[in-house]
Design an enzyme around this catalytic site. Structure first.
Site, PDB file in Angstrom:
ATOM      1  N   GLU A   1       0.961  -1.268   0.753  1.00  0.00           N
ATOM      2  CA  GLU A   1      -0.008   0.061  -0.186  1.00  0.00           C
ATOM      3  C   GLU A   1       0.565   1.037   0.174  1.00  0.00           C
ATOM      4  O   GLU A   1       0.394   2.140  -0.727  1.00  0.00           O
ATOM      5  CB  GLU A   1      -0.707  -0.206   1.271  1.00  0.00           C
ATOM      6  CG  GLU A   1      -2.264   1.351   1.109  1.00  0.00           C
ATOM      7  CD  GLU A   1      -2.830   1.080   0.017  1.00  0.00           C
ATOM      8  OE1 GLU A   1      -2.833   2.206  -0.683  1.00  0.00           O
ATOM      9  OE2 GLU A   1      -3.246  -0.165  -1.142  1.00  0.00           O
TER      10      GLU A   1
ATOM     11  N   THR B   1      -0.334  54.044  13.004  1.00  0.00           N
ATOM     12  CA  THR B   1       0.752  54.799  13.876  1.00  0.00           C
ATOM     13  C   THR B   1       1.676  54.178  14.769  1.00  0.00           C
ATOM     14  O   THR B   1       0.868  53.556  15.701  1.00  0.00           O
ATOM     15  CB  THR B   1       0.354  56.335  14.631  1.00  0.00           C
ATOM     16  OG1 THR B   1       2.199  56.709  14.490  1.00  0.00           O
ATOM     17  CG2 THR B   1      -0.184  55.720  15.358  1.00  0.00           C
TER      18      THR B   1
ATOM     19  N   ASP C   1      11.109  52.084   3.588  1.00  0.00           N
ATOM     20  CA  ASP C   1      12.318  52.967   4.670  1.00  0.00           C
ATOM     21  C   ASP C   1      12.793  51.806   5.561  1.00  0.00           C
ATOM     22  O   ASP C   1      11.864  50.592   6.002  1.00  0.00           O
ATOM     23  CB  ASP C   1      11.448  53.848   5.507  1.00  0.00           C
ATOM     24  CG  ASP C   1      11.367  55.138   5.414  1.00  0.00           C
ATOM     25  OD1 ASP C   1      11.884  55.421   3.783  1.00  0.00           O
ATOM     26  OD2 ASP C   1      10.155  56.448   6.004  1.00  0.00           O
TER      27      ASP C   1
ATOM     28  N   LYS D   1      15.999  55.514   5.481  1.00  0.00           N
ATOM     29  CA  LYS D   1      16.112  57.130   6.960  1.00  0.00           C
ATOM     30  C   LYS D   1      16.551  56.262   7.658  1.00  0.00           C
ATOM     31  O   LYS D   1      15.660  55.729   8.555  1.00  0.00           O
ATOM     32  CB  LYS D   1      15.373  57.878   5.949  1.00  0.00           C
ATOM     33  CG  LYS D   1      15.596  57.904   5.327  1.00  0.00           C
ATOM     34  CD  LYS D   1      14.353  59.256   5.089  1.00  0.00           C
ATOM     35  CE  LYS D   1      13.189  59.056   5.647  1.00  0.00           C
ATOM     36  NZ  LYS D   1      12.434  60.293   5.464  1.00  0.00           N
TER      37      LYS D   1
ATOM     38  N   MET E   1      10.510  59.205  18.361  1.00  0.00           N
ATOM     39  CA  MET E   1      12.033  60.048  18.083  1.00  0.00           C
ATOM     40  C   MET E   1      12.561  60.510  19.526  1.00  0.00           C
ATOM     41  O   MET E   1      13.406  61.118  19.722  1.00  0.00           O
ATOM     42  CB  MET E   1      12.367  60.210  16.932  1.00  0.00           C
ATOM     43  CG  MET E   1      12.578  59.903  15.640  1.00  0.00           C
ATOM     44  SD  MET E   1      11.999  61.098  14.443  1.00  0.00           S
ATOM     45  CE  MET E   1      10.732  61.586  14.684  1.00  0.00           C
TER      46      MET E   1
ATOM     47  N   PRO F   1       2.955  49.270  12.027  1.00  0.00           N
ATOM     48  CA  PRO F   1       4.535  49.623  13.147  1.00  0.00           C
ATOM     49  C   PRO F   1       5.094  48.397  13.212  1.00  0.00           C
ATOM     50  O   PRO F   1       6.583  48.473  13.727  1.00  0.00           O
ATOM     51  CB  PRO F   1       3.467  49.003  14.605  1.00  0.00           C
ATOM     52  CG  PRO F   1       2.139  48.831  14.169  1.00  0.00           C
ATOM     53  CD  PRO F   1       2.163  48.776  13.018  1.00  0.00           C
TER      54      PRO F   1
HETATM   55  N1  SAH Z   1       5.326  57.388  10.323  1.00  0.00           N
HETATM   56  C1  SAH Z   1       5.970  56.259  11.202  1.00  0.00           C
HETATM   57  C2  SAH Z   1       6.751  57.558  12.680  1.00  0.00           C
HETATM   58  C3  SAH Z   1       8.069  57.479  11.949  1.00  0.00           C
HETATM   59  S1  SAH Z   1       9.465  57.896  12.434  1.00  0.00           S
HETATM   60  C4  SAH Z   1       4.425  55.758  12.431  1.00  0.00           C
HETATM   61  O1  SAH Z   1       3.264  56.914  12.341  1.00  0.00           O
HETATM   62  O2  SAH Z   1       4.857  54.860  13.330  1.00  0.00           O
HETATM   63  C5  SAH Z   1       9.724  56.221  13.198  1.00  0.00           C
HETATM   64  C6  SAH Z   1       9.374  56.901  15.173  1.00  0.00           C
HETATM   65  O3  SAH Z   1       8.691  56.226  15.310  1.00  0.00           O
HETATM   66  C7  SAH Z   1      11.170  55.985  15.934  1.00  0.00           C
HETATM   67  O4  SAH Z   1      11.530  56.911  16.204  1.00  0.00           O
HETATM   68  C8  SAH Z   1      10.015  55.205  17.327  1.00  0.00           C
HETATM   69  O5  SAH Z   1       9.624  56.636  18.081  1.00  0.00           O
HETATM   70  C9  SAH Z   1       8.380  55.182  16.744  1.00  0.00           C
HETATM   71  N2  SAH Z   1       8.162  53.942  15.758  1.00  0.00           N
HETATM   72  C10 SAH Z   1       8.248  53.820  14.237  1.00  0.00           C
HETATM   73  N3  SAH Z   1       8.051  52.400  14.782  1.00  0.00           N
HETATM   74  C11 SAH Z   1       7.749  51.677  16.189  1.00  0.00           C
HETATM   75  C12 SAH Z   1       7.430  50.266  16.275  1.00  0.00           C
HETATM   76  N4  SAH Z   1       7.311  49.257  16.162  1.00  0.00           N
HETATM   77  N5  SAH Z   1       7.753  50.511  18.060  1.00  0.00           N
HETATM   78  C13 SAH Z   1       8.216  51.961  18.870  1.00  0.00           C
HETATM   79  N6  SAH Z   1       8.056  52.662  18.207  1.00  0.00           N
HETATM   80  C14 SAH Z   1       7.991  52.695  16.984  1.00  0.00           C
END
Ligand code: SAH
Length: 466
Positions: free
Chosen positions: A22, A332, A249, A271, A384, A226
């Protein structure tokens, strides 16, 4: 990945199966889908195997395997359902340089047979390296249901039409034609007139596509969220899936980049806050250049593209060049991070406003209305904010903020390696510096994890492992 999937050319090649029960029959059923020359070596063969031999579909050698039986075989299956016999025959086959599979013996096999969804010439192989056969079967069942049974016919006829379709310019135009064929015109033609209807439909379709003007380039400014791919919007997912060029990015995760088509051009615009990066002007130019060649460009930014994403500069570049664009919002970092604390940004009686601020901008540490922020109950999400933590702490204390105000830092929000630091304004530094954060981190001023407040009273700082 322990096993690399490939498709082996078997037409006219020799495949040898040792065993006539089989277990061998199950393999034969799969192998008979190919055009291989199949030989079965078995001292005893059951009816099903003998029937295949009588029909001339396999060659049956009715004796136990001997040296020489696996010569010139591309693949060899030890399928005796008998460990000792399988080991013996596998040794012979190894010596005769065949690729060997021992049924139900992953460790000693040189290759394994995947679960197969057959829409010849479209073949889908599903493998789990032996880890989860149940999962493989479920995926197979799911695909069997999803893929129309005439997909193979469409692909076979489509293949004969490839040369004709070369009349269309390569790239997006040609892809649109094929996608129209497989998902609209082809199935419709079969429904209307069976398989005979396919070829005329292909001719009509090609004529239509030759007549239509080349699609114009376009830019989608997409929020990647995120990091967790499940936090992408459906619209973002679709745009990534259709993109010819993806300019992304540094913070966009590999799991999300995986969603792009294999042919898509992936450009890392990485960046980085204080490190190497592509100049914004160069990114703007790149986006526009690609769109002007007719490409569908996805500019993929972490989180929401409208939050600290230098979006205006990219929009202005598109507008100046007359390139169409669209913004696709994303989740965000602050939204994902606050969810991980089981908290709400706003709360009746505590705060009716939320500030989204950045720790630094192009000129250095960013200044804000510290006096207002130092008032009791205020909440701010600081992007940041790692390098500027001491500056922010100093400004807030200087303007009279309560040193006991909770401060929470979420690193890698929504990702597997997410980390939460729970502290107070008084301890914000050196807590942040000492934590050695290497991923992106967001700092909440005025917010603690839901149940950490009591604990934070006894411990000045606390790290919550996730
Ligand atoms: N446009 C992005 C922010 C870009 S600036 C947004 O809306 O989230 C980059 C900053 O975003 C980082 O320095 C940090 O402070 C924050 N960030 C982005 N991704 C993150 C994550 N997964 N956890 C915590 N902080 C994050």
């Amino acid at each position: 990945m322990q096993h690399f999937p490939v498709f082996v050319a078997l037409a006219g090649r020799r495949v040898v199966v040792s065993g006539g029960g089989e277990c061998a029959l199950a393999k034969l059923r799969l192998l008979l889908k190919t055009e291989a020359r199949i030989t079965v070596v078995a001292a005893e063969a059951e009816d099903g195997v003998r029937k295949l031999a009588n029909e001339g579909r396999i060659t049956l050698i009715s004796r136990a395997m001997e040296p020489g039986d696996a010569l010139c075989a591309t693949l060899f299956y030890a399928a005796n359902d008998d460990e000792a016999e399988d080991t013996r025959v596998a040794t012979i086959a190894h010596r005769e340089c065949a690729m060997v599979n021992i049924v139900d013996n992953l460790a000693d096999s040189q290759f394994i047979t995947p679960a197969i969804v057959d829409r010849d010439p479209v073949t889908i192989a599903i493998g789990t390296e032996g880890a989860a056969p149940v999962l493989a079967r479920a995926i197979k069942a799911d695909l069997e249901e999803k893929l129309p049974s005439q997909l193979g016919t469409l692909a076979r006829i489509g293949k004969t039409f490839r040369k004709m379709a070369d009349a269309l310019p390569m790239g997006r135009k040609r892809r649109d034609f094929w996608s129209d064929y497989y998902f609209n015109a082809g199935p419709a033609a079969i429904e209307a007139g069976g398989t005979d209807g396919i070829e005329p439909a292909l001719h009509d379709l090609l004529e239509n596509h030759l007549k239509t003007e080349a699609r114009r380039g376009h830019v989608d400014l997409v929020g990647a969220g995120p990091g967790d791919p499940e936090l992408l919007t459906l619209k973002a997912r679709k745009a990534i899936n259709e993109a010819d060029v993806v300019i992304y990015d540094r913070l966009v995760t590999p799991e999300i980049l995986e969603l792009a088509r294999r042919e898509a051009l992936m450009v890392d615009a990485g960046k980085e806050g204080f490190g190497k990066s592509m100049a914004q002007g160069d990114i703007d130019a790149l986006i526009v250049e690609h769109a002007q060649t007719g490409a569908q460009v996805v500019r993929l930014k972490s989180g929401d593209p409208t939050v600290f994403g230098r979006l205006d500069e990219e929009i202005e570049a598109c507008e100046a060049a007359g390139v169409s664009y669209r913004i696709i919002p994303g989740i965000t970092a602050a939204s994902a991070a606050v969810a991980s604390l089981n908290q709400s940004f706003t709360k009746r009686g505590r705060n009716s406003a939320l500030r989204i601020i950045t720790g630094h901008d192009t000129k250095g540490y960013a200044d804000h209305d510290w006096r207002a922020l130092a008032q009791p109950g205020e909440v701010a999400a600081i992007y940041m904010g790692k390098k500027s933590a001491r500056f922010i702490q100093g400004r807030l204390l200087m303007h009279g903020a309560d040193p006991a105000t909770p401060v929470t830092v979420i690193e890698n929000a929504s990702r597997m390696d997410q980390r939460i630091l729970s502290t107070t304004l008084a301890q914000m530094e050196p807590t942040i510096s000492n934590a050695g954060l290497s991923g992106p981190a967001i700092t909440f001023y005025g917010l603690a994890p839901r149940h950490a407040l009591e604990a934070a009273d006894t411990l000045p700082q606390q790290e919550l492992a996730q």
